[in-house]
Design a protein around this motif. Structure first.
Motif: not given
Length: 325
Positions: A171-172, A109-116, A145-151
């Motif tokens: 910091e993408l 699961i590639v979860t895309i979120t923000s850094d701020k 499994k998780y792959v997380i993009l974003g803080e």
């Protein structure tokens, strides 16, 4: 000199009995100065506290308005790039299909979120969808499994799913998202993570005040070939003949890699666009709330100040009446 001092002292002693039994208000007015009176001091502190609070609210309102303007200035450019990126992955969906219900053993699961933060509930929505998808795809003989993009997604998912996180990227969005950056990231994910199906969770931009939680599925070449041989038609792939000496497995391998990079690129832009729209909406609501709070504080300050002035006038009039009566 001594005689003058004695005359002044005698004059004071003669004048003192002129006001027999003064009232309590007169005594307090004569014996206690206004600076030392407790009620007046408390009122001064109260108005000062309200004034400081009003100043803080005004500063917060300036910050929220500035953040709204910054988000609005960035949104237009990102929105144009997002709309243009939708044409990249749509041909792959028509060719290979998008089968979210496919049953595989290894899910990522590639979860895309923000850094701020300060962008409403956009990150919480992505995390909730990811957790629900994790429960659906988990099982006795399955691995998810998780792959997380974003803080923000990392902070929320690490609390109860630390052992299931395979990879994190932060910091993408420090620099404007471009395809070169995303293609390198996609290649890194494909090399370091074993999968049968990649499920990309992101927020699709609909309007400034609305976004749609979306899940896109990218299958591995082995699963695509297996599903095709089992009789399940995946898009229009079976309608084409392979030429040039390449096998079907090689073609599927190249298509899967290119499809993942295109879908990930569009998902990152869609989520960035949704984040800016959500931040605009959140900062606009914050500015309005600050204005309403400022109105209430101004009313409270005026009432407190008016009450203080009225009380002081009453005390002065009462003291003057006691002296003259």
């Amino acid at each position: 000199m001594a005689m003058a001092a004695l005359r002044r002292e005698g004059r004071r002693l003669l004048l003192s009995p002129i006001t027999p039994n003064p009232s309590s208000a007169a005594r307090s007015a004569m014996s206690i100065s206004p600076e030392q009176s407790a009620p007046i001091g408390l009122r001064s502190i109260s108005t000062q506290v309200v004034r400081n609070r009003m100043k803080s609210v005004k500063n917060i309102q300036k910050i929220t308005k500035a953040m709204k303007m910054v988000a609005a200035s960035k949104l237009r450019a990102v929105q144009v790039r997002t709309e243009n990126s939708r044409g990249l992955w749509q041909p792959f969906t028509a060719l290979l299909g998008d089968t979210p219900s496919v049953d595989v053993k290894k899910n990522v699961i590639v979860t895309i979120t923000s850094d701020k933060g300060l962008c409403g509930g956009i990150n919480s929505t992505s995390v909730k969808v990811s957790k629900s998808l994790f429960k659906v795809t988990s099982g006795p003989e399955k691995e998810t499994k998780y792959v997380i993009l974003g803080e923000k997604g990392k902070v929320q998912l690490i609390r109860d799913s630390k052992g299931s996180i395979e990879m994190t990227v932060t910091e993408l969005q420090k620099n404007p998202v471009n395809y070169t950056q995303i293609s390198v990231l996609a290649d890194d994910i494909l090399k370091n993570v074993e999968f049968d199906a990649l499920r990309i969770v992101f927020n699709k931009f609909h309007s400034v005040v609305a976004f749609i939680p979306t899940v896109s599925t990218v299958l591995s070449p082995e699963v695509v070939e297996r599903e095709s041989e089992a009789g399940g038609k995946l898009g229009d792939l079976d309608s084409y003949e392979i030429e040039g000496g390449e096998t079907k497995s090689e073609v599927l391998q190249n298509l899967a890699e290119f499809q993942f990079s295109c879908v990930l690129y569009n998902a990152a832009l869609e989520n960035a666009c949704s984040e800016l729209g959500a931040r605009m909406s959140a900062m606009d609501s914050s500015s309005r709330n600050a204005g309403e709070m400022l109105d209430r504080l101004t009313l409270s300050y005026n009432r407190t100040r008016q009450a203080s002035i009225t009380t002081e006038l009453i005390e002065i009039i009462s003291g003057a009446s006691a002296l003259t009566g």
